[in-house]
Scaffold this motif. Structure first.
Motif, mmCIF file in Angstrom:
data_model
loop_
_atom_site.group_PDB
_atom_site.id
_atom_site.type_symbol
_atom_site.label_atom_id
_atom_site.label_comp_id
_atom_site.label_asym_id
_atom_site.label_seq_id
_atom_site.Cartn_x
_atom_site.Cartn_y
_atom_site.Cartn_z
ATOM 1 N N LEU A 12 0.844 -1.181 0.000
ATOM 2 C CA LEU A 12 0.000 0.000 0.000
ATOM 3 C C LEU A 12 0.885 1.238 0.000
ATOM 4 N N CYS A 13 0.648 2.115 -0.964
ATOM 5 C CA CYS A 13 1.394 3.367 -1.048
ATOM 6 C C CYS A 13 0.408 4.525 -0.851
ATOM 7 N N VAL A 14 0.605 5.286 0.210
ATOM 8 C CA VAL A 14 -0.315 6.369 0.565
ATOM 9 C C VAL A 14 0.311 7.705 0.159
ATOM 10 N N ASP A 15 -0.403 8.461 -0.661
ATOM 11 C CA ASP A 15 0.156 9.698 -1.207
ATOM 12 C C ASP A 15 0.585 10.666 -0.113
ATOM 13 N N ALA A 16 -0.276 10.892 0.875
ATOM 14 C CA ALA A 16 0.014 11.869 1.930
ATOM 15 C C ALA A 16 1.171 11.437 2.827
ATOM 16 N N LEU A 17 1.515 10.149 2.777
ATOM 17 C CA LEU A 17 2.627 9.624 3.590
ATOM 18 C C LEU A 17 3.872 9.408 2.747
ATOM 19 N N ASP A 18 3.939 10.119 1.624
ATOM 20 C CA ASP A 18 5.103 10.032 0.729
ATOM 21 C C ASP A 18 5.354 8.617 0.233
ATOM 22 N N GLY A 19 4.255 7.900 -0.024
ATOM 23 C CA GLY A 19 4.379 6.551 -0.582
ATOM 24 C C GLY A 19 4.523 5.447 0.442
ATOM 25 N N ARG A 20 4.606 5.804 1.715
ATOM 26 C CA ARG A 20 4.677 4.750 2.734
ATOM 27 C C ARG A 20 3.277 4.147 2.963
ATOM 28 N N PRO A 21 3.210 2.917 3.489
ATOM 29 C CA PRO A 21 4.319 2.043 3.902
ATOM 30 C C PRO A 21 5.080 1.374 2.754
ATOM 31 N N GLY A 22 4.533 1.328 1.538
ATOM 32 C CA GLY A 22 5.295 0.813 0.388
ATOM 33 C C GLY A 22 5.810 -0.587 0.592
ATOM 34 N N VAL A 23 7.111 -0.770 0.369
ATOM 35 C CA VAL A 23 7.692 -2.114 0.499
ATOM 36 C C VAL A 23 7.673 -2.603 1.948
ATOM 37 N N TYR A 24 7.370 -1.712 2.885
ATOM 38 C CA TYR A 24 7.322 -2.100 4.300
ATOM 39 C C TYR A 24 5.888 -2.329 4.772
ATOM 40 N N THR A 25 4.973 -2.532 3.820
ATOM 41 C CA THR A 25 3.557 -2.696 4.135
ATOM 42 C C THR A 25 3.317 -3.796 5.165
ATOM 43 N N ALA A 26 3.925 -4.955 4.967
ATOM 44 C CA ALA A 26 3.741 -6.062 5.921
ATOM 45 C C ALA A 26 4.424 -5.761 7.251
ATOM 46 N N ASP A 27 5.574 -5.098 7.197
ATOM 47 C CA ASP A 27 6.317 -4.791 8.422
ATOM 48 C C ASP A 27 5.510 -3.908 9.365
ATOM 49 N N TRP A 28 4.663 -3.046 8.809
ATOM 50 C CA TRP A 28 3.858 -2.165 9.667
ATOM 51 C C TRP A 28 2.875 -2.965 10.520
ATOM 52 N N ALA A 29 2.649 -4.222 10.166
ATOM 53 C CA ALA A 29 1.739 -5.069 10.939
ATOM 54 C C ALA A 29 2.436 -5.782 12.087
ATOM 55 N N GLY A 30 3.755 -5.621 12.193
ATOM 56 C CA GLY A 30 4.492 -6.222 13.296
ATOM 57 C C GLY A 30 4.627 -7.730 13.179
ATOM 58 N N VAL A 31 5.153 -8.354 14.240
ATOM 59 C CA VAL A 31 5.331 -9.804 14.317
ATOM 60 C C VAL A 31 4.809 -10.283 15.661
ATOM 61 N N PRO A 32 3.827 -11.190 15.678
ATOM 62 C CA PRO A 32 3.097 -11.731 14.520
ATOM 63 C C PRO A 32 2.249 -10.644 13.855
ATOM 64 N N ARG A 33 1.878 -10.857 12.604
ATOM 65 C CA ARG A 33 1.169 -9.853 11.832
ATOM 66 C C ARG A 33 -0.176 -9.486 12.461
ATOM 67 N N ASP A 34 -0.386 -8.200 12.640
ATOM 68 C CA ASP A 34 -1.650 -7.680 13.158
ATOM 69 C C ASP A 34 -2.050 -6.502 12.284
#
Length: 213
Positions: A80-102
């Motif tokens: 997911l690339c969000v315009d207002a967030l300068d393209g974040r989370p981008g390649v880190y989309t899954a990482d934003w869900a933490g471990v385990p994924r939430d």
């Protein structure tokens, strides 16, 4: 270098350990008679994704599975690339869900960061889902296919269908989120059509180029 086209009955490794992604691809592949097995089912390790682009990470995953299984492998790196967030989370989309994924946590983070930017109107909350597929051969050849779906980030999340950030993503031209949308509508792929979702659009290119008609 090109890779020979796939035919009905061929076997293909999907380079993922994500059950939701496997389910989506099984739905997409259903009409073609290909046997799809995941890297997770084969017990292959997950390679470290150190790329800064979707294409780099897709290549890393596809080649790891192709070599590990000694057969053709298809990977998907999407986000997911969000315009207002300068393209974040981008390649880190899954990482934003933490471990385990939430992903409830991940969606809340997107919402919090949008609010911190003062992004409260639909026009300020635009973004896109992006998918890059990589088909890799054990000998090192590969091919890349890219798809994108534009939309708006809504709050609160709506729907329980799909996975990941689907409940907060409302694609352009619709008044429901991916989380409220039936799979056949979300994918809406057919020969000669590009489909709706980012993954379906990348898949349409893959089919056109790599599956025997």
């Amino acid at each position: 270098m090109s890779i020979p086209k796939l035919r009905r009955g061929d076997r293909l490794v999907l380079a993922t350990h994500n059950a939701g992604k496997l389910k989506e691809f099984q739905e997409l592949f259903a009409p073609f008679g290909l046997e799809l097995i995941s890297a997770g089912e084969l017990g292959l390790p997950e390679p470290e994704e150190t790329g800064t682009t979707f294409a780099e990470n897709a290549r890393t995953k596809a080649h790891a599975s192709a070599k590990g299984a000694n057969m053709l492998a298809l990977s998907d790196d999407s986000g997911l690339c969000v315009d207002a967030l300068d393209g974040r989370p981008g390649v880190y989309t899954a990482d934003w869900a933490g471990v385990p994924r939430d992903f409830n946590f991940a969606m809340q983070r997107v919402q919090d960061e949008l609010l911190a930017k003062g992004a409260t109107t639909p026009e300020q909350r635009k973004g896109s889902f992006n998918a890059t597929l990589c088909l890799a051969h054990p000998d090192g050849r590969d091919m890349i296919f890219v798809g994108k779906c534009d939309g708006t980030l809504v709050w609160p999340p709506r729907g329980t269908i799909g996975h990941g950030y689907d409940p907060m993503f409302q694609p352009e031209g619709f008044d429901i989120t991916f989380g409220e949308m039936a799979a056949e509508t979300k994918h809406s792929w057919a020969p000669g059509q590009q489909g709706l979702s980012h993954r379906a659009r990348a898949f349409a290119q893959f089919v056109e180029n790599q599956i025997e008609g």
